[in-house]
Design an enzyme around this catalytic site. Sequence first.
Site, PDB file in Angstrom:
ATOM      1  N   VAL A  75     -29.333   4.969 -28.048  1.00 19.96           N
ATOM      2  CA  VAL A  75     -29.898   6.230 -27.560  1.00 19.96           C
ATOM      3  C   VAL A  75     -28.908   7.383 -27.756  1.00 19.96           C
ATOM      4  O   VAL A  75     -29.121   8.485 -27.258  1.00 19.96           O
ATOM      5  CB  VAL A  75     -30.298   6.111 -26.055  1.00 19.96           C
ATOM      6  N   HIS A  86     -35.509   2.847 -28.375  1.00 22.96           N
ATOM      7  CA  HIS A  86     -35.251   2.969 -26.931  1.00 22.96           C
ATOM      8  C   HIS A  86     -35.071   4.422 -26.478  1.00 22.96           C
ATOM      9  O   HIS A  86     -34.557   4.670 -25.402  1.00 22.96           O
ATOM     10  CB  HIS A  86     -34.022   2.132 -26.545  1.00 22.96           C
ATOM     11  N   CYS A 119     -41.779  14.363 -19.418  1.00 24.36           N
ATOM     12  CA  CYS A 119     -42.336  14.569 -18.082  1.00 24.36           C
ATOM     13  C   CYS A 119     -42.479  13.222 -17.376  1.00 24.36           C
ATOM     14  O   CYS A 119     -43.031  12.273 -17.945  1.00 24.36           O
ATOM     15  CB  CYS A 119     -43.691  15.262 -18.221  1.00 24.36           C
ATOM     16  N   CYS A 154     -46.702  21.077 -16.238  1.00 24.65           N
ATOM     17  CA  CYS A 154     -47.309  20.692 -14.947  1.00 24.65           C
ATOM     18  C   CYS A 154     -46.380  20.910 -13.760  1.00 24.65           C
ATOM     19  O   CYS A 154     -46.794  20.734 -12.613  1.00 24.65           O
ATOM     20  CB  CYS A 154     -47.769  19.235 -15.000  1.00 24.65           C
ATOM     21  N   THR A 177     -25.974  -5.873 -33.060  1.00 20.62           N
ATOM     22  CA  THR A 177     -26.879  -6.113 -31.929  1.00 20.62           C
ATOM     23  C   THR A 177     -26.793  -7.571 -31.516  1.00 20.62           C
ATOM     24  O   THR A 177     -26.672  -8.462 -32.373  1.00 20.62           O
ATOM     25  CB  THR A 177     -28.337  -5.691 -32.226  1.00 20.62           C
TER      26      THR A 177
HETATM   27  P1  OAD Z   1     -25.255  -5.424 -26.852  1.00 20.09           P
HETATM   28  O1  OAD Z   1     -24.183  -4.722 -26.059  1.00 20.09           O
HETATM   29  O2  OAD Z   1     -26.099  -6.441 -26.193  1.00 20.09           O
HETATM   30  O3  OAD Z   1     -24.588  -6.137 -28.136  1.00 20.09           O
HETATM   31  C1  OAD Z   1     -23.655  -5.488 -28.951  1.00 20.09           C
HETATM   32  C2  OAD Z   1     -23.370  -6.402 -30.137  1.00 20.09           C
HETATM   33  O4  OAD Z   1     -22.512  -5.693 -31.014  1.00 20.09           O
HETATM   34  C3  OAD Z   1     -22.681  -7.722 -29.799  1.00 20.09           C
HETATM   35  O5  OAD Z   1     -23.342  -8.795 -30.460  1.00 20.09           O
HETATM   36  C4  OAD Z   1     -21.268  -7.532 -30.363  1.00 20.09           C
HETATM   37  O6  OAD Z   1     -20.693  -8.758 -30.860  1.00 20.09           O
HETATM   38  C5  OAD Z   1     -21.522  -6.589 -31.500  1.00 20.09           C
HETATM   39  N1  OAD Z   1     -20.379  -5.762 -31.891  1.00 20.09           N
HETATM   40  C6  OAD Z   1     -19.338  -5.321 -31.146  1.00 20.09           C
HETATM   41  N2  OAD Z   1     -18.508  -4.557 -31.866  1.00 20.09           N
HETATM   42  C7  OAD Z   1     -19.038  -4.478 -33.113  1.00 20.09           C
HETATM   43  C8  OAD Z   1     -18.664  -3.830 -34.327  1.00 20.09           C
HETATM   44  N3  OAD Z   1     -17.556  -3.088 -34.392  1.00 20.09           N
HETATM   45  N4  OAD Z   1     -19.463  -3.987 -35.411  1.00 20.09           N
HETATM   46  C9  OAD Z   1     -20.593  -4.734 -35.354  1.00 20.09           C
HETATM   47  N5  OAD Z   1     -21.004  -5.365 -34.242  1.00 20.09           N
HETATM   48  C10 OAD Z   1     -20.229  -5.257 -33.142  1.00 20.09           C
HETATM   49  O7  OAD Z   1     -26.099  -4.257 -27.489  1.00 20.09           O
HETATM   50  P2  OAD Z   1     -27.570  -4.235 -28.079  1.00 20.09           P
HETATM   51  O8  OAD Z   1     -27.864  -5.476 -28.849  1.00 20.09           O
HETATM   52  O9  OAD Z   1     -27.703  -2.923 -28.747  1.00 20.09           O
HETATM   53  O10 OAD Z   1     -31.706  -1.590 -23.996  1.00 20.09           O
HETATM   54  O11 OAD Z   1     -28.430  -4.212 -26.768  1.00 20.09           O
HETATM   55  C11 OAD Z   1     -29.797  -4.071 -26.909  1.00 20.09           C
HETATM   56  C12 OAD Z   1     -30.380  -3.337 -25.751  1.00 20.09           C
HETATM   57  O12 OAD Z   1     -30.013  -3.981 -24.522  1.00 20.09           O
HETATM   58  C13 OAD Z   1     -29.897  -1.923 -25.550  1.00 20.09           C
HETATM   59  O13 OAD Z   1     -30.548  -1.002 -26.391  1.00 20.09           O
HETATM   60  C14 OAD Z   1     -30.260  -1.682 -24.107  1.00 20.09           C
HETATM   61  C15 OAD Z   1     -29.769  -2.981 -23.497  1.00 20.09           C
HETATM   62  O14 OAD Z   1     -30.384  -3.361 -22.338  1.00 20.09           O
HETATM   63  C16 OAD Z   1     -32.250  -0.592 -23.289  1.00 20.09           C
HETATM   64  O15 OAD Z   1     -31.574   0.268 -22.759  1.00 20.09           O
HETATM   65  C17 OAD Z   1     -33.763  -0.616 -23.245  1.00 20.09           C
END
Ligand code: OAD
Length: 251
Positions: free
Chosen positions: A106, A122, A130, A154, A192
């Site tokens: 985000v 996200h 709103c 609104c 991710t």
């Molecule tokens: P996470 O914090 O769950 O995972 C981050 C990932 O990035 C991990 O697998 C790390 O090993 C990897 N990582 C760390 N450093 C890195 C680097 N330099 N290069 C590549 N990878 C690296 O984050 P997300 O998978 O984005 O949702 O989390 C998904 C969602 O969970 C978020 O968008 C959020 C959260 O709840 C909402 O807010 C709806």
Amino acid sequence: MSEPRIPAELIHRLRSARRVAVLTGAGISAESGVPTFREAQTGLWAQYNPEELATPDAFRRNPQLVWDWYLSRQERVRLAEPNPGHLALVEMERRIADFTLITQNVDGLHRRAGSHQILELHGNLFRAKCFSEDCPVENPPPESGEILPRCPQCGGLLRPDVVWFGEMLPANILRAAEKAATQAEVFFSIGTSALVYPAADLPLTALTAGAMVVEINPQPTPLSPHVTFSLNGAAGVVLPALIAQTWGIVA
Ligand code: OAD
């Protein structure tokens, strides 16, 4: 440190690919110093769980507290700059006819880096909508959290335009992401944890539809056993190497 070697088969496929989709998560912004959701809970905010701040109920209970938290997150992100991983994806977009960048982040750093075809699954920290009618609002909320921003239509309260716990993803954006995953010849899952659905389904959708699926992450994830290639390393190191070895350019 030597440059990571990119598999020849991936380079070959990328050079001729017309359709490429990329899914990014918090890991790609790690090298820009953007704290992940949970890491952001420091100092004043350490006493709260994200679950107490990022839900519609939390907002109903205390909209001022929720806005203050989001304003503090905006401030952290404003201080950050896109890193070589973000910039390498801008180069990739320039070279692929039909390119889609799907992000769970985000922070808006892909756009600041110069990417254009972005689907924000996200939402975005810097937009508001709103609370009662869910419509997007152009006027940004005030910088100071002292007066709660209100909907010009609104008069209801505005909220950050991000997906909170228990909320659905924006349907049109999710549909577009699923379409891009289905049509991609090469699909990247970058930075991710591949744990949060429905985003985590996208690489599997691409795999089922016949794409080459490539993961870039220093750590294994639940997706790792299924992908075509797992490139273990930081996005800010692996992606520039991939661009250099595929197209002979330095991103
Ligand atoms: P996470 O914090 O769950 O995972 C981050 C990932 O990035 C991990 O697998 C790390 O090993 C990897 N990582 C760390 N450093 C890195 C680097 N330099 N290069 C590549 N990878 C690296 O984050 P997300 O998978 O984005 O949702 O989390 C998904 C969602 O969970 C978020 O968008 C959020 C959260 O709840 C909402 O807010 C709806």
